[in-house]
Every structure is written in structure tokens, then in C-alpha cells.
Design a protein around this motif. Structure first.
Motif, short mmCIF file in Angstrom:
data_model
loop_
_atom_site.label_atom_id
_atom_site.label_comp_id
_atom_site.label_asym_id
_atom_site.label_seq_id
_atom_site.Cartn_x
_atom_site.Cartn_y
_atom_site.Cartn_z
N PHE A 63 37.37 29.19 20.02
CA PHE A 63 36.38 30.17 19.86
C PHE A 63 36.70 31.67 19.57
O PHE A 63 36.60 32.38 18.89
CB PHE A 63 35.16 29.83 20.83
CG PHE A 63 34.20 31.01 20.69
CD1 PHE A 63 34.13 32.06 21.56
CD2 PHE A 63 33.25 30.90 19.78
CE1 PHE A 63 33.27 32.96 21.55
CE2 PHE A 63 32.33 32.03 19.56
CZ PHE A 63 32.19 32.99 20.41
N VAL A 64 37.67 31.81 20.69
CA VAL A 64 38.17 33.30 20.72
C VAL A 64 39.28 33.63 19.71
O VAL A 64 39.22 34.53 18.81
CB VAL A 64 38.75 33.50 22.29
CG1 VAL A 64 39.47 34.88 22.29
CG2 VAL A 64 37.63 33.58 22.97
N SER A 65 40.08 32.53 19.51
CA SER A 65 41.14 32.79 18.32
C SER A 65 40.20 32.89 16.79
O SER A 65 40.73 33.88 16.21
CB SER A 65 41.79 31.46 18.17
OG SER A 65 42.96 31.58 16.97
N ASP A 66 39.21 32.40 16.70
CA ASP A 66 38.44 32.61 15.60
C ASP A 66 37.74 33.82 15.50
O ASP A 66 37.07 34.12 14.39
CB ASP A 66 37.58 31.36 15.12
CG ASP A 66 38.65 30.22 14.71
OD1 ASP A 66 37.94 28.95 14.80
OD2 ASP A 66 39.79 30.35 14.54
N SER A 67 37.60 34.51 16.74
CA SER A 67 36.68 35.57 16.54
C SER A 67 36.96 36.99 16.24
O SER A 67 38.42 37.03 16.14
CB SER A 67 35.98 35.70 17.97
OG SER A 67 37.05 36.29 19.00
N SER A 68 36.25 37.93 16.01
CA SER A 68 36.87 39.31 15.60
C SER A 68 35.86 40.41 16.27
O SER A 68 35.03 41.14 15.58
CB SER A 68 36.89 39.31 14.14
OG SER A 68 35.66 39.06 13.66
N PHE A 69 35.74 40.27 17.57
CA PHE A 69 34.68 41.24 18.32
C PHE A 69 35.29 42.57 18.54
O PHE A 69 36.48 42.91 18.31
CB PHE A 69 34.28 40.66 19.75
CG PHE A 69 33.64 39.49 19.61
CD1 PHE A 69 34.43 38.18 20.34
CD2 PHE A 69 32.40 39.03 18.95
CE1 PHE A 69 33.86 36.91 20.11
CE2 PHE A 69 31.81 37.91 18.98
CZ PHE A 69 32.44 36.71 19.36
N GLN A 70 34.44 43.64 18.42
CA GLN A 70 34.80 44.73 18.71
C GLN A 70 34.71 45.08 20.07
O GLN A 70 35.97 45.83 20.72
CB GLN A 70 33.47 45.79 18.23
CG GLN A 70 33.31 45.63 16.81
CD GLN A 70 33.70 46.81 16.15
OE1 GLN A 70 34.04 48.00 16.19
NE2 GLN A 70 33.38 46.68 14.52
#
Ligand SMILES: Nc1nc2c(c(=O)[nH]1)N=C([C@H](O)[C@@H](O)CO)CN2
Length: 119
Positions: A63-70
Motif C-alpha cells: 500500500f505505502v509503496s504504491d502511494s504518493s501522499f503529501q
């Protein structure tokens, strides 16, 4: 109530509020604590009677690897929600560390605790 924990899960991801951060991948370190009653598993010695932390780690890492949060706040909230929704834990504490984000500081980030009974 007992706790199953997982410390320093390192994941490369896109995270940050500056334009240059949107173009690179950075490593975050995630610490998890999850409520559990380990007595049945301790009596049976069977993985099916407990929360398999390997499955949690694999799911969170993907999940985190695929994310792009600010913000690290958003990342922490979404990780907590994912764990509460997909794994039968009564509560979870999530700590997202962004090592090196602040010059002179070892790490910086956010820690939250959420439970199934939160509104
Ligand atoms: N409360 C927060 N403050 C800041 C964040 C954040 O995610 N939450 N992020 C940044 C930058 O992205 C920094 O990590 C890199 O320069 C600054 N403040």
C-alpha cells in the motif's frame, strides 16, 4: 489485551509537500502496534489462531509503496484505516517516520492510535 508489534518497516515511496519530493522516492519507516489476544495461539501453537504479522507487513508495504501522499499524517491515517478494515484488530497504533526530512534531526513524523469504536 496483548499487543503484536512491528518496528522499522522501511518502504520506498513518494511522500512530501515540495515539488522536488514529487519526483523522487524516499524511504519511510513505519512502526505498528496492534491489539490482540494471543492466548489461543499460545495454547494451540497455531498461526491460524493469531494475527499473522507477515500478512500485515506485506499489505502495508504494498500500500505505502504504491502511494504518493503529501503528508505523513495522511499516510498514517490511511494505514490505520487499512489495518482496521482488513485485519480483525480492535485497535492499531501507527507511527510514520521520515528519516532525514529535517536536517539535524534523526527522524520526524507522526504517531496515531485508532480503534474499531472510533466514530
Ligand atoms: N506536519 C507535517 N509537516 C511537514 C510535512 C508533513 O508531512 N507533515 N512534510 C514536510 C516536507 O515534505 C518535509 O518532510 C521534507 O522537506 C514539511 N512539514
Amino acid at each position: 489485551m496483548d499487543t503484536i508489534f512491528l518496528s522499522d518497516l522501511r518502504v520506498d515511496t513518494v511522500v512530501g509537500i515540495w515539488d522536488w519530493e514529487r519526483k523522487i522516492r524516499q524511504t519511510v519507516s513505519i512502526d505498528l502496534e496492534m491489539g490482540a489476544d494471543i492466548r489461543a495461539a499460545a495454547a494451540s501453537d497455531c498461526i491460524d489462531d493469531t494475527l499473522n504479522y507477515k500478512l500485515v507487513a506485506k499489505r502495508v508495504k504494498a500500500f505505502v509503496s504504491d502511494s504518493s501522499f503529501q503528508l505523513v499524517e495522511t499516510m498514517a491515517e490511511k494505514i490505520a484505516g487499512l489495518i482496521l478494515d482488513e485485519f480483525a484488530v480492535p485497535w492499531v497504533q501507527v507511527r510514520v517516520n521520515k528519516p532525514g526530512a529535517i536536517r539535524g534531526a534523526r527522524d520526524v513524523g507522526v504517531q496515531i492510535r485508532r480503534s474499531q469504536t472510533d466514530d
